[in-house]
Scaffold this motif. Structure first.
Motif, PDB file in Angstrom:
ATOM      1  N   HIS A  23       7.421  66.204 -45.921  1.00  0.00           N
ATOM      2  CA  HIS A  23       7.772  66.075 -44.513  1.00  0.00           C
ATOM      3  C   HIS A  23       8.790  67.119 -44.080  1.00  0.00           C
ATOM      4  O   HIS A  23       8.927  67.395 -42.891  1.00  0.00           O
ATOM      5  N   GLU A  24       9.499  67.682 -45.020  1.00  0.00           N
ATOM      6  CA  GLU A  24      10.503  68.709 -44.732  1.00  0.00           C
ATOM      7  C   GLU A  24      10.166  69.958 -45.533  1.00  0.00           C
ATOM      8  O   GLU A  24       9.159  69.996 -46.239  1.00  0.00           O
ATOM      9  N   ASN A  25      11.012  70.980 -45.410  1.00  0.00           N
ATOM     10  CA  ASN A  25      10.803  72.232 -46.133  1.00  0.00           C
ATOM     11  C   ASN A  25       9.438  72.840 -45.816  1.00  0.00           C
ATOM     12  O   ASN A  25       8.620  73.115 -46.700  1.00  0.00           O
ATOM     13  N   ALA A  26       9.178  73.062 -44.545  1.00  0.00           N
ATOM     14  CA  ALA A  26       7.889  73.619 -44.128  1.00  0.00           C
ATOM     15  C   ALA A  26       7.721  75.068 -44.564  1.00  0.00           C
ATOM     16  O   ALA A  26       6.601  75.585 -44.577  1.00  0.00           O
ATOM     17  N   PHE A  27       8.812  75.737 -44.940  1.00  0.00           N
ATOM     18  CA  PHE A  27       8.704  77.142 -45.339  1.00  0.00           C
ATOM     19  C   PHE A  27       7.923  77.324 -46.637  1.00  0.00           C
ATOM     20  O   PHE A  27       7.461  78.429 -46.948  1.00  0.00           O
ATOM     21  N   LEU A  28       7.756  76.234 -47.418  1.00  0.00           N
ATOM     22  CA  LEU A  28       7.004  76.360 -48.674  1.00  0.00           C
ATOM     23  C   LEU A  28       5.536  76.695 -48.439  1.00  0.00           C
ATOM     24  O   LEU A  28       4.890  77.279 -49.316  1.00  0.00           O
ATOM     25  N   ARG A  29       4.997  76.360 -47.254  1.00  0.00           N
ATOM     26  CA  ARG A  29       3.580  76.616 -46.996  1.00  0.00           C
ATOM     27  C   ARG A  29       3.287  78.107 -46.815  1.00  0.00           C
ATOM     28  O   ARG A  29       2.116  78.504 -46.842  1.00  0.00           O
TER      29      ARG A  29
ATOM     30  N   PRO B 143       2.724  52.354 -43.252  1.00  0.00           N
ATOM     31  CA  PRO B 143       2.015  53.621 -43.028  1.00  0.00           C
ATOM     32  C   PRO B 143       2.623  54.427 -41.894  1.00  0.00           C
ATOM     33  O   PRO B 143       3.223  53.893 -40.952  1.00  0.00           O
ATOM     34  N   LEU B 144       2.457  55.729 -41.987  1.00  0.00           N
ATOM     35  CA  LEU B 144       2.786  56.640 -40.908  1.00  0.00           C
ATOM     36  C   LEU B 144       1.543  56.839 -40.040  1.00  0.00           C
ATOM     37  O   LEU B 144       0.423  56.598 -40.495  1.00  0.00           O
ATOM     38  N   PRO B 145       1.681  57.263 -38.806  1.00  0.00           N
ATOM     39  CA  PRO B 145       0.508  57.497 -37.938  1.00  0.00           C
ATOM     40  C   PRO B 145      -0.286  58.723 -38.390  1.00  0.00           C
ATOM     41  O   PRO B 145      -0.225  59.809 -37.764  1.00  0.00           O
TER      42      PRO B 145
ATOM     43  N   ASN C 228       1.954  65.541 -39.377  1.00  0.00           N
ATOM     44  CA  ASN C 228       1.304  66.625 -38.659  1.00  0.00           C
ATOM     45  C   ASN C 228       0.110  67.130 -39.452  1.00  0.00           C
ATOM     46  O   ASN C 228       0.248  67.557 -40.600  1.00  0.00           O
ATOM     47  N   GLU C 229      -1.077  67.101 -38.817  1.00  0.00           N
ATOM     48  CA  GLU C 229      -2.276  67.539 -39.518  1.00  0.00           C
ATOM     49  C   GLU C 229      -2.272  69.037 -39.754  1.00  0.00           C
ATOM     50  O   GLU C 229      -2.913  69.525 -40.690  1.00  0.00           O
TER      51      GLU C 229
ATOM     52  N   ARG D 169      -7.582  63.903 -40.917  1.00  0.00           N
ATOM     53  CA  ARG D 169      -7.633  64.708 -42.135  1.00  0.00           C
ATOM     54  C   ARG D 169      -7.047  63.970 -43.334  1.00  0.00           C
ATOM     55  O   ARG D 169      -7.207  64.415 -44.465  1.00  0.00           O
ATOM     56  N   ALA D 170      -6.359  62.847 -43.078  1.00  0.00           N
ATOM     57  CA  ALA D 170      -5.806  62.065 -44.188  1.00  0.00           C
ATOM     58  C   ALA D 170      -6.871  61.229 -44.883  1.00  0.00           C
ATOM     59  O   ALA D 170      -6.610  60.685 -45.962  1.00  0.00           O
ATOM     60  N   GLY D 171      -8.050  61.118 -44.302  1.00  0.00           N
ATOM     61  CA  GLY D 171      -9.099  60.319 -44.924  1.00  0.00           C
ATOM     62  C   GLY D 171      -8.848  58.829 -44.771  1.00  0.00           C
ATOM     63  O   GLY D 171      -8.209  58.368 -43.817  1.00  0.00           O
ATOM     64  N   ARG D 172      -9.312  58.084 -45.738  1.00  0.00           N
ATOM     65  CA  ARG D 172      -9.112  56.634 -45.721  1.00  0.00           C
ATOM     66  C   ARG D 172      -7.721  56.312 -46.249  1.00  0.00           C
ATOM     67  O   ARG D 172      -7.332  56.778 -47.328  1.00  0.00           O
TER      68      ARG D 172
END
Length: 506
Positions: free
Chosen positions: A412-418, A462-464, A445-446, A468-471
């Motif tokens: 959920h954090e550290n988006a720079f890793l992507r 659960p989170l909303p 975020n998808e 793309r998260a599937g089942r």
């Protein structure tokens, strides 16, 4: 002269087009050159009309099967053999010289025709078949068999054949009460008149249309209402009706919404039993974990609970007891575990340790970093004691498809890793491997999810999550009920006897 033949049983052959008719002569008209037969049979089948008339020009051959005696009535009798057109040896009629009529020929046999005894006469006297009847016995047998096959007259054939024996054979007289009773039963079973058997088929649809089902049930309902008797329930009161999924022993209605969050949920899920599970925001979920840690539910405990629940779900997805059997050592499943350098990665390492303990071949991918989190270092230390394999390069991952990919790259954090090269390389490998993907605690975020998942495992609540998260599945990580109440969540456990349950979108 023509009236002398009234009452005789004849067989008229009208050629291939009209066929053969048998019956008793009822009228002979010399002026119009016609002959009429009553109760006729056409080609061995009884006609629907009571009488037919033939012209002399239509008759090819005429045979006299029986000539009535002086004491016999010339009206239509009840001789079954004669009425069914049983031919015998009698007189023949051929065409005349002028072609307008028929000339009778002399009988073939010089003996006078014998009278066939009636059924009532056969009961109490001996039966003797004349030579004339014996000559026609073979033809009679064939004719009766044809009738039995075409019209279902088998029982009449059995009754007739019991009286057709050798000419010199005499039926012994039966006496006594027992024999009399047996004879009476035989007559009761086989003694019906052949004319009483209907020639047309029974109209089932027509008779069924006469039955008014609604009127009959209304009559039954009226009778039960007046008499005060009911098949179920009390008088004048309809019984309660239940659905197939309702329990008739419930004393109070089921409350399906047993979890209430302080803010409006962006998305709601429901369990298999119909219990509504609302989603929570990431801020509220983070606050819930912080309060739980303050009360003693440390990170190490949460990692262990998450690893156990995720491994149980993964073992079920791999085939459960059907595949993970000590006898199936040649079908050992392979799992690729993709972890990042954060708490989500530590949860994946904990799951990989439990999978490896259950004889699953685990390949753990974790990039090299100079400094790791303490939780990751502790989990790696435990994982190294198993038979699992750890790699830090995408080139060391299998080239062939694996049984399952567990994704713990995203957080959920550290988006720079992507944006790191190793992250993009691992995402490309997972998308090309074509193996089903299980994501543990994916981000909301998808756009932040590089790998499409078939299943996703949420923690606590659960989170909303998006498509793309599937089942989505939900696991219990051991948060007490009062911890939920402290953050403003009215909580009642939806898990029942399980630690991992599926959620359905509402």
């Amino acid at each position: 002269m023509a009236t002398d033949w009234l009452g005789s049983i004849v067989s008229i052959n009208c050629g291939e087009s009209l066929g053969v008719y048998q019956g008793r002569v009822s009228a002979v008209d010399q002026v119009s050159q016609t002959i009429s037969l009553t109760r006729p049979f056409h080609n061995g089948v009884k006609c629907l009309v009571p009488e037919v008339t033939f012209r002399a020009g239509d008759i090819t051959e005429l045979k006299i099967l029986e000539i009535p005696g002086p004491g016999d009535s010339r009206q239509c009798g009840d001789l079954q053999q004669a009425e069914m057109g049983i031919p015998g040896v009698g007189c023949q009629v051929g065409p005349s010289q002028n072609g307008t009529g028929k000339v009778l020929k002399k009988p073939i046999s010089s003996s006078a025709p014998q009278n066939i005894p009636r059924r009532t006469d056969m009961k109490n006297q001996d039966i003797i078949i004349s030579p004339q009847q014996q000559c026609s016995k073979s033809y009679m047998d064939r004719h009766m068999e044809t009738l039995s096959q075409s019209k279902g007259f088998r029982r009449r054939h059995n009754s007739w054949s019991s009286s057709s024996r050798h000419p010199n054979q005499v039926t012994p007289k039966k006496s006594g009460l027992k024999n009399g009773q047996m004879k009476s039963k035989d007559d009761e079973c086989f003694g019906d008149d052949i004319d009483e058997i209907p020639d047309t088929d029974f109209d089932f649809e027509g008779n069924l249309a006469l039955f008014d089902k609604a009127a009959v049930f209304e009559e039954i309902e009226t009778y039960e209402r007046r008499s005060g008797t009911r098949s179920r329930g009390t008088p004048n009161e309809k019984p309660a009706r239940y659905r197939h999924d309702e329990n008739i022993l419930e004393s109070e209605p089921i409350v399906y919404r047993r979890i209430v969050v302080p803010q409006n949920a962006n998305k709601e899920f429901c369990t298999d039993s119909g219990l509504v599970v609302p989603s929570v925001s990431y801020e509220l979920h983070k606050k819930l974990l912080s309060v739980a840690e303050k009360h003693g539910l440390t990170l190490e405990r949460r990692l262990e609970m998450t690893g156990v629940c995720a491994s149980q779900m993964a073992l079920s997805l791999l085939g459960g007891p059907n595949r993970l059997n000590p006898k199936n050592v040649h079908q050992r499943p392979t799992v690729a575990l993709l972890c990042g350098p954060h708490v989500k990665g530590a949860q994946g390492i904990s799951c990989g340790r439990h999978l490896s303990n259950h004889d699953v071949h685990v390949i753990l991918f974790l990039p090299n970093f100079v400094k790791m989190l303490e939780s990751i270092t502790n989990e790696l230390n435990l994982f190294s004691k198993t038979q699992g394999q750890q790699v830090s390069s995408v080139k060391d991952l299998p080239d062939t498809p694996v049984d399952l990919v567990i994704n713990c790259l995203d957080c959920h954090e550290n988006a720079f890793l992507r944006d790191q090269p190793w992250y993009k390389a691992v995402v490309d490998w997972a998308n090309q491997n074509r193996a089903p993907v299980l994501s543990i605690d994916p981000p909301i975020n998808e756009m932040e999810q590089g790998i499409d998942a078939k299943w996703s495992l949420a923690l606590g609540l659960p989170l909303p999550l998006g498509e793309r998260a599937g089942r989505v599945y939900l696991c219990d990580i051991g948060i007490p009920q009062k911890v939920f109440q402290e953050v403003g969540i009215n909580y009642h456990s939806p898990f029942g006897c399980k630690f991992v349950i599926p959620l359905h979108s509402t």
